[in-house]
Design an enzyme around this catalytic site. Structure first.
Site, PDB file in Angstrom:
ATOM      1  N   ASN A  83       0.729  -1.159  -0.057  1.00 27.59           N
ATOM      2  CA  ASN A  83      -0.134  -0.076  -0.031  1.00 27.59           C
ATOM      3  C   ASN A  83       0.860   1.206  -0.012  1.00 27.59           C
ATOM      4  O   ASN A  83       1.822   1.188   0.455  1.00 27.59           O
ATOM      5  CB  ASN A  83      -1.005   0.108   1.194  1.00 27.59           C
ATOM      6  CG  ASN A  83      -0.571  -0.394   2.595  1.00 27.59           C
ATOM      7  OD1 ASN A  83       0.692   0.496   2.915  1.00 27.59           O
ATOM      8  ND2 ASN A  83      -0.500  -1.445   2.947  1.00 27.59           N
ATOM      9  N   HIS A  88       4.438   0.474   1.959  1.00 22.04           N
ATOM     10  CA  HIS A  88       4.544  -0.835   2.765  1.00 22.04           C
ATOM     11  C   HIS A  88       4.480  -1.859   1.674  1.00 22.04           C
ATOM     12  O   HIS A  88       3.495  -1.746   0.815  1.00 22.04           O
ATOM     13  CB  HIS A  88       3.604  -1.110   3.644  1.00 22.04           C
ATOM     14  CG  HIS A  88       3.705  -2.437   4.314  1.00 22.04           C
ATOM     15  ND1 HIS A  88       4.852  -2.951   5.015  1.00 22.04           N
ATOM     16  CD2 HIS A  88       2.851  -3.352   4.494  1.00 22.04           C
ATOM     17  CE1 HIS A  88       4.541  -4.150   5.115  1.00 22.04           C
ATOM     18  NE2 HIS A  88       3.332  -4.334   5.103  1.00 22.04           N
ATOM     19  N   TYR A 138      24.809  15.816  -8.216  1.00 22.72           N
ATOM     20  CA  TYR A 138      24.374  14.673  -9.097  1.00 22.72           C
ATOM     21  C   TYR A 138      23.031  15.263  -9.645  1.00 22.72           C
ATOM     22  O   TYR A 138      22.254  15.872  -9.431  1.00 22.72           O
ATOM     23  CB  TYR A 138      23.861  13.567  -8.318  1.00 22.72           C
ATOM     24  CG  TYR A 138      23.441  12.244  -9.125  1.00 22.72           C
ATOM     25  CD1 TYR A 138      24.395  11.132  -9.467  1.00 22.72           C
ATOM     26  CD2 TYR A 138      21.859  12.177  -9.438  1.00 22.72           C
ATOM     27  CE1 TYR A 138      23.857  10.182 -10.352  1.00 22.72           C
ATOM     28  CE2 TYR A 138      21.586  10.876 -10.029  1.00 22.72           C
ATOM     29  CZ  TYR A 138      22.560   9.940 -10.343  1.00 22.72           C
ATOM     30  OH  TYR A 138      21.817   9.007 -11.188  1.00 22.72           O
TER      31      TYR A 138
END
Lengths: 230, 230, 230, 230
Positions: C28, C94, C226
């Site tokens: 999720n 998650h 960068y």
């Protein structure tokens, strides 16, 4: 300028995600025009999805940008050192391909366990030492190149077109950008095979020298007979 | 000549990249017409993208090229030896598929840990010894074939249609080119499973002999009952 | 309401299967509107094939559903705790991505073995302790968030935008939902590399601190160089 | 007859190659109509490319073919035993998926190292013993089923819908064919994670019991709250 080289370097860069060597923008390919003393390199941090041949940046061998709207790869100074140190090479690749990077993180040279390795690399692929704090401070990317060259003292970079930088990842090279990418693909594959080899037999040793000689030379020596003789 | 066989050998070659067994041109498949005593093999170092059935090279069993514009696979002399030594086989495959090659590099025979293996190979898959320096010098590819045949003294190549060549990689074979490729796919899969098996349980032992007998024979024996009885 | 955020959170969720981080519905993503104090999260157990932006559920920071027909992710209470505890973050992910989950199951922090890690995470990625039986009983998902916050006492969640929950799996975060997914992809990749690193060299140690500093700061510090300076 | 069930069992079979669980024809799925006491199963050794719903074979619970032109899966007698022994199940899957098979070949039960496992399987997934030579001789496939049932004495097959057969591979089951396939996918994924878990930490232990209870019950218990409450 250098439109044909830009196209080739662009295509070599695009081969990296196609071959599964790249996550996000973690890699860069360059190719050099030795006569002009200029090389072409991928811009820094640009997604492969939107990369165009015209985005390639042209650099000279002192590290000055000669053409291009974007910043060149953050590793450009390493490429400069390698082109200056290894006169025979025409293309350079840096990736974080997972198996080669795992060996680099482990700080170990890649042993020659078989003919897949010996077909492309003559002997083990060395692991370059860490830079000192001073070297990092003074010029990290430039000194990365210098440490690679130091690692090849007494070795032939044409016969071993790859290095593992400790705790970092691999650089490979070749006659041109396309061959450098080809070598990056092979390096990743043998890093994967060799990882498994040691788990299957912790006592595994390198391929016999005569076998390494045979395989390297049948593809690369003066009497090579692999392929269609091109 | 041998147009149908060329088509079949071509298709068997193309199955290698489709099944993920091949990087670049690291593999070759051949198939034989036993009546004519001629076999058809992939040309050396040609990309799978551009390979055509008509590129296949026709060879006789003394290793002479009978038809074809290209050089045959650099491993052709190995195929010649195997066709001469193993009269029952109709197709041969060589790859550097990563898991099988890792076992070859480790110099270990592949134990029969389960029914996936026993469904296709009756007992462990042997690992052939390294060639001596003299054997390499005298005729590397030809002697590779001789060492494989030596490895099968007392073994049935029809019941164990695969070998691992130490520090090199696998050869498989079958009734025809397609079956040889099928066996190459199975070998890679069991090499992968067996690699993990030993890491999960270093004391793992082979499947009981009665189980190996049952599985091999229900697919291959005179009373086989797997499949649709073709 | 929050249509633009819903769209972005939807797209971030869809990136999970595209990047191979997700099996079935095991993950999720949420994103927050800090001004309104509301966040948007994927509904629970809905297939990615049929998921639509309008399915996203709007929650407040006390864990009340503000809008949406479906149940929010079963892990919503964890997201609430993290948004309340880590004020600087704008998105949370998650997953049960396999390599990161293997480290979580092993109960080990992920060491910084190289620059791939140091480019994104400053130092090791901690492994949060198991919840007690009481904490599980009282409020499993909410206390999962509390234990993550406890784990970051003395650590900067912006510099280490990931955690491994013991015997469970990873959470990552970022400035927004897209960056949180980006960090989940990187975490999975370094979990994979580091797994192999230790098998290649059980004595492997972390990258030198000066190297970690250099890489993290060239991408994230005030003097970062960068990319294209966006 | 049983056209709807044939369609569902066909679709469940086709999910196996799509999910990467199958090489060639190494698997089979069946589903049962409990009212009629008949089940539908894939024919033996038919390629997934050419498989059609009408190829499905109808069997009764004594192992007699009721309808179908082809031979049923060679493992049909195992399915018969499982449907007779586990009255609550509605679908069965057998595969040789590589990670689950590696655990089976290692002869080890799959420990519950985390919530990915606990979301679907309540406690470790047992490894059934080898059949004796007599059991193989008497009826290999039938006795495979009997040994699985013996393995579940004192265990609830609804709470642990999977088994590993030593030196062979996994069987999974579920309320119907689709759920049995779903469980086969999950089993393969946790077999993969757990393989890595033990290599990362040889001392890793199972997830705490309270955590296993929580995760299994929030998805499967009477007060389940995962998903949309269907």
């Amino acid at each position: 300028m250098l439109e044909e080289l830009k196209q080739k370097v662009y295509e070599a860069n695009m081969e990296l995600p196609r071959r599964g060597l790249i996550t996000y923008t973690w890699g860069n390919v360059s190719g050099i025009d030795r006569e002009k003393g200029l090389f072409v390199i991928k811009p820094s941090g640009v997604d492969y999805d939107v990369l165009k041949p015209s985005d390639m940046v042209v650099m000279d061998l002192e590290g000055n940008k000669v053409e291009g709207e974007m910043n060149p790869s953050s590793d450009t100074a390493t490429h400069v050192e390698l082109y200056n140190g290894f006169k025979e090479i025409g293309g350079i690749v840096h990736t974080h391909s997972p198996h080669a990077t795992a060996w680099a993180q482990a700080g170990r040279a890649l042993p020659c366990y078989g003919t897949t390795h010996a077909d492309y690399f003559y002997g083990e692929i060395p692991c370059a030492r860490n830079l000192t704090a001073e070297e990092i401070e003074e010029g990290y990317e430039k000194n990365t190149g210098k440490v690679i060259i130091e690692t090849f003292q007494g070795k032939n970079p044409v016969y071993i077109p790859a290095v593992l930088c400790k705790n970092h990842g691999p650089f490979t090279w070749g006659r041109d950008a396309a061959e450098a990418v080809h070598n990056a693909v092979v390096l990743e594959e043998i890093a994967r095979m060799n990882f498994m080899t040691e788990l299957i037999n912790p006592q595994a040793g390198p391929a016999p020298q005569c076998m390494q000689d045979k395989h390297f030379m049948r593809k690369h020596g003066p009497n090579a007979y692999y392929g269609q003789g091109k």
